[in-house]
Design a protein around this motif. Sequence first.
Motif, short mmCIF file in Angstrom:
data_model
loop_
_atom_site.label_atom_id
_atom_site.label_comp_id
_atom_site.label_asym_id
_atom_site.label_seq_id
_atom_site.Cartn_x
_atom_site.Cartn_y
_atom_site.Cartn_z
N GLN A 125 0.83 -1.19 0.00
CA GLN A 125 0.00 0.00 0.00
C GLN A 125 0.87 1.25 0.00
O GLN A 125 1.98 1.25 0.52
N VAL A 126 0.33 2.31 -0.59
CA VAL A 126 1.00 3.60 -0.62
C VAL A 126 0.06 4.64 -0.01
O VAL A 126 -1.14 4.63 -0.28
N GLN A 127 0.61 5.50 0.80
CA GLN A 127 -0.17 6.58 1.40
C GLN A 127 0.52 7.92 1.18
O GLN A 127 1.75 8.00 1.25
N GLY A 183 -1.96 38.10 2.60
CA GLY A 183 -0.55 38.46 2.53
C GLY A 183 0.37 37.54 3.31
O GLY A 183 1.60 37.68 3.24
N GLY A 184 -0.20 36.61 4.05
CA GLY A 184 0.61 35.71 4.86
C GLY A 184 1.18 34.54 4.07
O GLY A 184 1.03 34.46 2.85
N SER A 185 1.82 33.65 4.80
CA SER A 185 2.49 32.51 4.18
C SER A 185 2.13 31.21 4.90
O SER A 185 1.84 31.21 6.09
N LEU A 186 2.18 30.13 4.15
CA LEU A 186 2.03 28.79 4.70
C LEU A 186 2.93 27.86 3.90
O LEU A 186 3.21 28.11 2.72
N ARG A 187 3.34 26.78 4.54
CA ARG A 187 4.13 25.75 3.85
C ARG A 187 3.42 24.42 4.02
O ARG A 187 3.25 23.94 5.14
N LEU A 188 3.01 23.85 2.91
CA LEU A 188 2.37 22.54 2.92
C LEU A 188 3.42 21.45 2.68
O LEU A 188 4.36 21.66 1.92
N SER A 189 3.19 20.31 3.32
CA SER A 189 4.05 19.15 3.12
C SER A 189 3.19 17.96 2.75
O SER A 189 2.05 17.85 3.18
N CYS A 190 3.76 17.06 1.98
CA CYS A 190 3.07 15.83 1.61
C CYS A 190 4.10 14.71 1.58
O CYS A 190 5.01 14.73 0.75
N ALA A 191 3.94 13.76 2.48
CA ALA A 191 4.89 12.66 2.60
C ALA A 191 4.28 11.37 2.07
O ALA A 191 3.16 11.01 2.45
N ALA A 192 5.02 10.70 1.21
CA ALA A 192 4.59 9.42 0.67
C ALA A 192 5.25 8.30 1.47
O ALA A 192 6.44 8.38 1.81
N SER A 193 4.48 7.27 1.77
CA SER A 193 5.02 6.15 2.53
C SER A 193 4.42 4.85 2.02
O SER A 193 3.40 4.85 1.32
N LYS A 203 13.28 11.87 1.54
CA LYS A 203 12.15 11.78 2.45
C LYS A 203 10.84 11.47 1.74
O LYS A 203 9.79 11.42 2.37
N ASN A 204 10.88 11.30 0.42
CA ASN A 204 9.67 11.05 -0.37
C ASN A 204 8.60 12.11 -0.08
O ASN A 204 7.42 11.80 0.08
N THR A 205 9.04 13.34 -0.01
CA THR A 205 8.15 14.43 0.40
C THR A 205 8.17 15.56 -0.62
O THR A 205 9.24 15.91 -1.14
N VAL A 206 7.01 16.13 -0.85
CA VAL A 206 6.89 17.31 -1.70
C VAL A 206 6.35 18.45 -0.85
O VAL A 206 5.55 18.23 0.07
N TYR A 207 6.83 19.65 -1.12
CA TYR A 207 6.44 20.82 -0.36
C TYR A 207 5.81 21.87 -1.28
O TYR A 207 6.08 21.91 -2.48
N LEU A 208 4.99 22.71 -0.68
CA LEU A 208 4.45 23.86 -1.40
C LEU A 208 4.57 25.07 -0.48
O LEU A 208 3.84 25.17 0.51
N GLN A 209 5.52 25.94 -0.80
CA GLN A 209 5.67 27.19 -0.06
C GLN A 209 4.74 28.22 -0.69
O GLN A 209 4.88 28.52 -1.89
N MET A 210 3.83 28.74 0.11
CA MET A 210 2.84 29.69 -0.40
C MET A 210 3.04 31.04 0.28
O MET A 210 2.90 31.14 1.51
N ASN A 211 3.39 32.04 -0.50
CA ASN A 211 3.58 33.39 0.01
C ASN A 211 2.55 34.33 -0.59
O ASN A 211 1.91 34.01 -1.59
N SER A 212 2.42 35.50 0.01
CA SER A 212 1.50 36.53 -0.49
C SER A 212 0.11 35.94 -0.74
O SER A 212 -0.49 36.14 -1.80
N LEU A 213 -0.38 35.21 0.22
CA LEU A 213 -1.66 34.52 0.06
C LEU A 213 -2.82 35.49 -0.07
O LEU A 213 -2.82 36.58 0.55
N LYS A 214 -3.79 35.09 -0.88
CA LYS A 214 -4.97 35.90 -1.15
C LYS A 214 -6.21 35.11 -0.77
O LYS A 214 -6.18 33.87 -0.75
N PRO A 215 -7.33 35.77 -0.50
CA PRO A 215 -8.56 35.04 -0.19
C PRO A 215 -8.94 34.04 -1.27
O PRO A 215 -9.49 32.97 -0.96
N GLU A 216 -8.64 34.34 -2.51
CA GLU A 216 -8.98 33.41 -3.60
C GLU A 216 -8.11 32.15 -3.61
O GLU A 216 -8.38 31.23 -4.38
N ASP A 217 -7.10 32.09 -2.76
CA ASP A 217 -6.32 30.87 -2.59
C ASP A 217 -6.98 29.90 -1.63
O ASP A 217 -6.52 28.76 -1.47
N THR A 218 -8.06 30.33 -0.99
CA THR A 218 -8.77 29.46 -0.05
C THR A 218 -9.32 28.24 -0.78
O THR A 218 -10.04 28.36 -1.77
#
Length: 121
Positions: free
Chosen positions: A1-3, A15-25, A75-90
């Motif tokens: 199985q893969v997750q 205008g803020g920032s978030l960093r998403l991570s996604c790890a495959a195992s 680490k089998n991981t992908v990241y998404l650094q999100m800067n200058s966030l806007k309401p339409e990114d919700t």
Amino acid sequence: QVQLVESGGGLVQFGGSLRLSCAASGSIFRINAMGWYRQAPGKQRELVATITGDGSTNYADSVKGRFTISRDKDKNTVYLQMNSLKPEDTAAYYCNANIRRDYYTGNALYWGQGTQVTVSS
């Protein structure tokens, strides 16, 4: 199985920032392309960014210059650094990965369960 397990979503101000991570195992022989998609309420799921096995990237026009996709192969991981966030990114953000589970098995596309990103104005 893969997750695939995403993390890093949350509530952030305009205008803020978030960093998403996604790890495959799980049973993984090789991970090819990985990507991030998003789906806002009442809308279709749309591409945000992708990254190939050799590091080539592609972005939706709406996030170019603000978001950066990267991966850590060890680490089998992908990241998404999100800067200058806007309401339409919700949206709910989903990662996917094109994975080969073993030498004899073909590639298959796997999806994570999603993580919510909310940007307040």
